[in-house]
Write an enzyme that holds these catalytic residues in place. Structure first.
Site, PDB file in Angstrom:
ATOM      1  N   GLY A   1       0.790  -1.231   0.000  1.00 38.20           N
ATOM      2  CA  GLY A   1       0.000   0.000   0.000  1.00 38.20           C
ATOM      3  C   GLY A   1       0.818   1.275   0.000  1.00 38.20           C
ATOM      4  O   GLY A   1       0.267   2.359   0.161  1.00 38.20           O
TER       5      GLY A   1
ATOM      6  N   ARG B   1      -8.516   3.306 -13.379  1.00 35.66           N
ATOM      7  CA  ARG B   1      -8.378   3.938 -12.064  1.00 35.66           C
ATOM      8  C   ARG B   1      -9.003   5.328 -11.967  1.00 35.66           C
ATOM      9  O   ARG B   1      -9.636   5.643 -10.957  1.00 35.66           O
ATOM     10  CB  ARG B   1      -6.910   3.958 -11.636  1.00 35.66           C
ATOM     11  CG  ARG B   1      -6.362   2.537 -11.396  1.00 35.66           C
ATOM     12  CD  ARG B   1      -5.010   2.546 -10.730  1.00 35.66           C
ATOM     13  NE  ARG B   1      -5.059   3.033  -9.379  1.00 35.66           N
ATOM     14  CZ  ARG B   1      -4.749   4.269  -9.003  1.00 35.66           C
ATOM     15  NH1 ARG B   1      -4.299   5.136  -9.880  1.00 35.66           N
ATOM     16  NH2 ARG B   1      -4.858   4.632  -7.748  1.00 35.66           N
TER      17      ARG B   1
ATOM     18  N   CYS C   1     -17.684   4.651 -24.848  1.00 41.54           N
ATOM     19  CA  CYS C   1     -19.012   5.250 -24.797  1.00 41.54           C
ATOM     20  C   CYS C   1     -19.458   5.414 -23.353  1.00 41.54           C
ATOM     21  O   CYS C   1     -20.372   4.723 -22.881  1.00 41.54           O
ATOM     22  CB  CYS C   1     -19.996   4.373 -25.560  1.00 41.54           C
ATOM     23  SG  CYS C   1     -19.598   4.353 -27.286  1.00 41.54           S
ATOM     24  N   GLU C   2     -18.773   6.259 -22.640  1.00 40.01           N
ATOM     25  CA  GLU C   2     -19.054   6.556 -21.225  1.00 40.01           C
ATOM     26  C   GLU C   2     -18.577   7.971 -20.987  1.00 40.01           C
ATOM     27  O   GLU C   2     -17.407   8.268 -21.277  1.00 40.01           O
ATOM     28  CB  GLU C   2     -18.185   5.685 -20.286  1.00 40.01           C
ATOM     29  CG  GLU C   2     -18.479   4.255 -20.150  1.00 40.01           C
ATOM     30  CD  GLU C   2     -19.819   3.901 -19.567  1.00 40.01           C
ATOM     31  OE1 GLU C   2     -20.310   4.640 -18.688  1.00 40.01           O
ATOM     32  OE2 GLU C   2     -20.380   2.895 -20.004  1.00 40.01           O
TER      33      GLU C   2
HETATM   34  C1  LIG Z   1      -3.170  -8.208   0.577  1.00 36.58           C
HETATM   35  C2  LIG Z   1      -2.537  -7.205  -0.292  1.00 36.58           C
HETATM   36  N1  LIG Z   1      -1.198  -7.111  -0.311  1.00 36.58           N
HETATM   37  C3  LIG Z   1      -0.561  -6.215  -1.095  1.00 36.58           C
HETATM   38  C4  LIG Z   1      -1.265  -5.343  -1.909  1.00 36.58           C
HETATM   39  C5  LIG Z   1      -0.508  -4.391  -2.771  1.00 36.58           C
HETATM   40  O1  LIG Z   1      -0.828  -3.048  -2.552  1.00 36.58           O
HETATM   41  P1  LIG Z   1      -0.011  -1.919  -3.314  1.00 36.58           P
HETATM   42  O2  LIG Z   1       0.046  -2.292  -4.756  1.00 36.58           O
HETATM   43  O3  LIG Z   1      -0.810  -0.663  -3.093  1.00 36.58           O
HETATM   44  O4  LIG Z   1       1.351  -1.866  -2.706  1.00 36.58           O
HETATM   45  C6  LIG Z   1      -2.661  -5.402  -1.915  1.00 36.58           C
HETATM   46  C7  LIG Z   1      -3.422  -4.463  -2.754  1.00 36.58           C
HETATM   47  O5  LIG Z   1      -4.551  -4.152  -2.577  1.00 36.58           O
HETATM   48  C8  LIG Z   1      -3.316  -6.366  -1.091  1.00 36.58           C
HETATM   49  O6  LIG Z   1      -4.645  -6.471  -1.085  1.00 36.58           O
END
Ligand SMILES: Cc1ncc(COP(=O)(O)O)c(C=O)c1O
Length: 463
Positions: free
Chosen positions: A270, A356, A387-388
């Site tokens: 994350g 995204r 088409c959105e």
């Molecule tokens: C369990 C888990 N690990 C790792 C990741 C990787 O996250 P990121 O690509 O934001 O580092 C995710 C992404 O949602 C996840 O669900």
């Protein structure tokens, strides 16, 4: 220069609408003497001529350096506090056989979240012991395959999975290492994190149920408990959310140590990246140092050894490495009532190659790629061809006002969850992924043809 009243407050008017901020563009992207964008020595015009557009261009040296950099930072910082770290590349961000092979060669493990992703990692020759599998609803077949090939770790996500994995392991006469995904109540997104008793989401089991679940895991001779797992969200720019999750998990981790070994703690992925000039990503070595300090302090408070930390970054490894090149088709100056003109620049891809912006309101940036221009800049919205009306690639950025049909434009930082979430909406073929390095290029995933698009359709009924 004119600042449009339609510009969002975060968007700064660039001093130079040709500049490629290094926070957003891959390391080897630059403007050549002729003014076009070159990536790893290959000009945008040549790439487009050879492979067509849209095309994802992945800067190989960039992605591999990021992978090695994350590993080195976590090795160093957790080594400093007397432990070590395991880095799993989160394959969900973008997995191809070549990318999986790079990650393995660069010393990372790979986390997969489906049988399909597992198949790609295995096709890359990955040692199954270096793979992990997670997911809130793994099929029995996925569990069976993972156990059969000898996966390093399976992340158990619900109570019912304990027996499913234990049975599969017993059938294959193996001892399967498992983690337990916990719903820590911490949810983080960009600069904010929310800490509640329990988060309203589908992943993991509540902290209060962990002790019983681990006792059940430990009661199976075919399972070996590695430790707890948590993933608190995406695009996180601060350490606080991870530190809070670590604190919550640690209290339980320590209780579990009373009844057996708990060698590892997985804090998920994350880590945020910059998609536009307003985003400021936390440098990985700072994040690694902060996390190592937090975990070491927790271990000291509780008087237990610092566990091996596992992390699962995806976006921060592959995201910044890739630029999507598009060709501009049409341009419309749309007068927005009481405000200003918004220039809609439409390109030959869109939500099918990057969902995204439509899915998460993600804000990307854009530059003209085939030339530089000193025309006054204009606020643009880069629209796709679907088409959105929500089919937007870049909600707002400034481009030289003489942008015209036939120009190539480049959208940086599209490596994560772009191709991985690509679709065939409106029967557009998915774009190819081209790896570039030292002036050479190689298609690592070919684009889909019209034949591909028709190939799964059963056609007319035969009488
Ligand atoms: C369990 C888990 N690990 C790792 C990741 C990787 O996250 P990121 O690509 O934001 O580092 C995710 C992404 O949602 C996840 O669900």
């Amino acid at each position: 220069m004119s600042v449009s009243p339609l510009a969002p407050s975060w968007l700064q008017h660039p001093a130079d609408a040709n500049a490629l901020p290094s926070s957003v563009w891959s390391q080897n992207a630059e403007r050549s003497a002729s003014g076009e964008i070159e990536i790893a020595g290959l000009g945008a015009t040549e790439i487009a001529a050879r492979f067509g557009t849209p095309v994802y261009v992945i800067d190989e040296a960039d992605v591999r350096e990021r992978a090695r950099g994350i590993r080195a930072s976590f090795d160093r910082e957790f080594g400093r506090v007397g432990s070590s770290a395991k880095v799993y590349y989160a394959g969900k961000a973008f997995l191809s056989i070549q990318v999986a092979a790079w990650m393995i060669a660069d010393g990372l493990n790979i986390d997969v979240c489906s049988g399909g992703e597992l198949a790609v990692a295995l096709a890359a020759g990955a040692d199954p012991a270096r793979l992990g599998l997670h997911g809130n609803n793994k099929s029995l077949a996925e569990i069976d395959r993972a156990v059969e090939v000898g996966l390093g770790a399976i992340v158990i996500d619900s109570l019912v999975e304990i027996e499913r994995v234990a049975d599969a392991a017993a059938r294959h006469t193996r001892v399967q290492s498992v983690r337990l995904r916990v719903n820590s109540g911490v949810h983080a997104h960009t600069h904010e994190y929310l800490a509640t008793a329990r988060e309203d989401q589908k992943f993991g089991i509540p902290l209060a149920d962990v002790a019983d679940a681990v006792a059940r895991i430990r009661s199976h001779a075919s399972l070996e408990f590695l430790g707890l797992h948590s993933h608190i969200g995406s695009q996180i720019f601060e350490t606080d959310g991870f530190a809070e999750a670590a604190r919550r998990l640690f209290a339980v981790h320590v209780e579990l140590l009373a009844d057996g070994p708990v060698p590892e703690l997985n804090l998920g992925g994350g880590f945020g990246i910059a998609y536009n000039s307003a985003d400021v990503a936390l440098p990985i070595d700072v994040l690694a140092a902060n996390l190592a300090d937090s975990v070491a302090q927790l271990a000291a408070e509780f008087g237990v050894p610092v566990p091996v930390i596992a992390i699962e970054p995806g976006r921060s490894i592959v995201g910044p490495s890739t630029t999507t090149l598009y060709t501009v088709g049409t341009i419309k100056d749309v007068l927005v009532e009481g405000a200003d003109v918004r220039k809609y620049v439409s390109v030959d891809g869109g939500m099918s190659d990057n969902i995204r912006p439509a899915l998460y309101a993600a804000d990307y940036s854009v530059r003209i790629a085939n030339r530089a221009s000193d025309a006054d800049s204009a606020l643009v919205r880069l629209a796709g061809k679907h088409c959105e009306s929500g089919d937007i690639v870049v909600h707002a950025d400034y481009l030289p006002g003489d942008v015209q049909p036939g120009d190539l434009v480049g959208v940086p930082a599209t490596g994560a969850y772009g191709w991985a979430m690509a679709s065939n909406y409106n029967y557009l073929g998915r774009a190819p992924v081209v790896a570039v390095r030292d002036g050479a290029s190689r298609v690592i995933v070919r684009g889909e043809t019209e034949e591909d698009l028709l190939s799964r359709d059963a056609g007319l009924e035969q009488n």
